[in-house]
Design an enzyme around this catalytic site. Structure first.
Site, mmCIF file in Angstrom:
data_model
loop_
_atom_site.group_PDB
_atom_site.id
_atom_site.type_symbol
_atom_site.label_atom_id
_atom_site.label_comp_id
_atom_site.label_asym_id
_atom_site.label_seq_id
_atom_site.Cartn_x
_atom_site.Cartn_y
_atom_site.Cartn_z
ATOM 1 N N LYS A 1 10.077 8.467 6.338
ATOM 2 C CA LYS A 1 8.507 8.612 6.185
ATOM 3 C C LYS A 1 8.531 8.881 4.285
ATOM 4 C CE LYS A 1 4.054 9.813 7.664
ATOM 5 N NZ LYS A 1 3.214 10.446 8.882
ATOM 6 N N SER B 1 -0.492 7.687 11.034
ATOM 7 C CA SER B 1 -0.065 7.420 9.809
ATOM 8 C C SER B 1 1.296 6.889 9.613
ATOM 9 C CB SER B 1 -0.396 8.643 8.750
ATOM 10 O OG SER B 1 0.625 9.607 9.283
ATOM 11 N N SER C 1 -0.189 11.040 14.415
ATOM 12 C CA SER C 1 0.446 10.312 13.315
ATOM 13 C C SER C 1 2.063 9.685 13.924
ATOM 14 C CB SER C 1 0.638 10.872 12.149
ATOM 15 O OG SER C 1 -0.725 10.665 11.359
#
Lengths: 95, 495
Positions: free
Chosen positions: B80, B163, B187
């Site tokens: 990420k 997210s 997320s």
């Protein structure tokens, strides 16, 4: 508890955040929606309840007060938008 | 032989050990997958790093030949783009960090690389991890592989959740074998649920936050996203552990989570919180929740009803505390030390111009909300009030865990929504986290496991919640749920 455009301008100044003039009315409306929604917390009786800031209730660890890192000005300045010698540079602050 | 991109991590490690294929071959298969037009059409990567991956894979094969291979040696992962990676651009999906190249490595990625993991690239997310669909990214939205066989050309483009949108999309599409995510309000678990993958948010303090770009420091945690519960156990074991560089990291041993897999759940007490049966609940979400409860009951667990009375206040508490912490954390983006700078007549004007232009709409909204609730005259009414209710929410869980060992709940209100939906009113988007956000406030671990498909053909997951630092019980229950559910559906696009 209503947020108007003047309040938006005041918060934006505190946050050092430029909001385009044409967006201010919309931002005020959105913030009002959010604040009206969180207002449901007023239903909850919290007398005698301590605030919880950190789920691990213990106080944070301390370490010895010694220098354990540093001496790398190149690394620190590597991403600076503007620098001179070993310093960050910014627009003139003092006349 | 099975396509290398169809393997999960656990059998792939076996294949590497028994020399059925090399780390270079495994990595090349995933680089090829990443570079297909369909995969690129998902817009899942912000920065592809095939050169890094090839170098790491070569080094991995050398280690394996020398008998010094680590626990994840040769496994290609997506990272990420909120984790700082030394010498590799790290953006937080924000224009304000569009050119930021860290000179240091986050603790968690360092641990993964020390265990031999290979980095395919840095994947997309909501800007600063603020969002539930991956749609607030300054690098355009991530498109779910569940949208169609060519996601970029699908008529209705679905979000992979957020997210951790790129993490979910690459793992679901077999582009990466696993990915790192971060979870502040859901997320990891919400994208896992709507993308049909496994994701765990461990206990607050379990993984170091050092080098992960901060959103809300009292809530943020790192965790893995994978295609099996066993893979999540393997990855979390590597990612977790005390780090003196994070003052909130907890110095407690990390168990071998893989030993918790496949154990019997006989006698385990699973709680179903009645307050999670929310008004207007999607009937399919409710149905799959009860199906999951029946699966655990059939496996020998005792399912009981429990109460978490303050559940409905969790989202409002979160949307005071998270923006407050974010407004403070994001004060560092001022155009002086890193990232974007937009000129101004004075220093103050430079700050305001830089931040106004550098942050997207949702981030600006949260900074303003946070600044407001922390400002003079409102601090007690909003921020302190929220912190007090936060304690009540945590107390609910402490009470509940006197009666049960784990809690089963839905992970997301429905299946994946389409890009463009839920954008008119921020509160509608915030409701995506209604089932996940409570745990962040209480600091507890939660795992999401895919359980079935809804009538629209899209995946639905369930969440298991555990006691603090008892991820092992979660892995035991999650592996039982995984086995009973037998979820094998693949998205229309897999590499």
């Amino acid at each position: 508890m209503t947020i108007d455009q003047t309040t938006v301008e005041r918060i934006a100044k505190l946050a050092r955040l430029e909001i385009p003039a044409e967006e201010k009315a919309g931002v005020a409306k959105e913030l009002n929606n959010i604040l009206n929604w969180v207002a449901q917390l007023n239903e909850v009786d919290v007398s005698n309840v301590e605030p919880l800031a950190n789920v691990n209730d213990k106080s944070l660890r301390a370490r010895a007060d010694v220098v354990n890192d540093g001496g790398k000005p190149e690394d620190i300045l590597a991403n600076a938008p503007s620098s001179t010698a070993d310093f960050f540079t910014v627009p003139k602050v003092v006349e | 032989m099975t396509k290398l991109t169809d393997l999960t991590i656990t059998p792939a490690l076996e294949g590497l050990k028994t020399k059925q294929f090399s780390a270079v071959e495994l990595t090349e298969a995933h680089i090829a997958a990443m570079e297909t037009p369909q995969a690129r059409g998902m817009n899942a990567f912000i920065t592809e790093t095939p050169d890094v991956a090839r170098r790491q894979a070569k080094e991995s094969d050398a280690r394996r030949a020398a008998g010094t291979a680590g626990d994840l040696d040769g496994i290609p992962l997506a990272i990420k783009d909120l984790y700082c990676t030394k010498g590799v651009r790290t953006t937080a999906a924000s224009h304000i960090l569009h050119n930021f190249e860290p000179t240091y490595e986050s603790t968690v990625t360092q641990k993964l690389f020390d265990a031999g993991a290979v980095m395919l690239g840095k994947v997309n997310l909501d800007e600063f991890a603020m969002g539930s669909g991956g749609v607030t990214s300054a690098f355009k939205p991530t498109i779910s592989p569940w949208s169609g066989s060519d996601p970029a050309k699908a008529t209705r483009q679905l979000v992979p959740g957020g997210s951790s949108s790129g993490s979910a999309a690459t793992v679901a599409a077999h582009v990466a074998m696993g990915a790192t995510g971060t979870d502040t309000g859901g997320s990891i678990r919400q994208p896992a649920s709507v993308s049909g993958v496994v994701g765990i948010k461990p206990t607050y303090g379990r993984c170091s936050r050092w080098g992960i770009i901060a959103f809300a420091s009292s809530l943020d945690q790192a965790g893995p996203m994978t295609r099996s519960v066993a893979d999540a156990a393997l990855m979390l074991r590597v990612m977790a552990g005390f780090d003196e560089k994070d003052s909130t990291s907890i110095d407690t041993p990390v168990p071998d989570y893989t030993k918790a897999l496949g154990k019997s759940v006989k006698g385990m007490k699973i709680g179903l919180p009645r307050e999670y049966r929310i008004d207007g609940m999607n009937p399919e979400t409710d149905a799959i929740w009860h199906k999951g409860a029946a699966m655990l009951r059939d496996a020998g667990a005792e399912v009981i009803e429990i109460s978490l009375p303050h559940t409905k206040y969790a989202l409002p508490v979160y949307y005071i505390i998270a923006p407050a912490e974010a407004s403070s954390n994001l004060a560092r983006y001022d155009g002086v030390r890193f990232g974007l700078r937009v000129a101004g007549e004075s220093l103050d004007e430079m700050y305001a111009n830089t931040r106004g232009e550098g942050f997207g709409k949702e981030v600006r909204r949260r900074i303003l909300t946070g600044t407001y609730v922390l400002s003079a005259g409102y601090y007690d009414a909003y921020y302190l009030k929220a912190q007090r209710v936060r304690r009540l929410i945590r107390n609910d869980f402490l009470e509940a865990f006197k009666q049960c060992d784990a809690i089963l709940t839905p992970a997301s209100p429905g299946t994946a929504f389409a890009i463009g939906e839920k954008m008119d009113d921020p509160v509608q988007m915030y409701l995506e986290d209604v089932f996940t956000v409570t745990l962040n406030l209480a600091g507890l671990p939660g795992i999401c496991v895919p359980v079935g498909l809804a009538q629209n053909g899209l995946p639905m997951g369930l969440q298991l919640i555990g006691r603090a630092f008892d991820e092992e019980t979660l892995f035991t229950a999650a592996s039982a749920l995984e086995k009973a559910a037998g979820f094998e559906a693949k998205p229309p696009f897999t590499a």
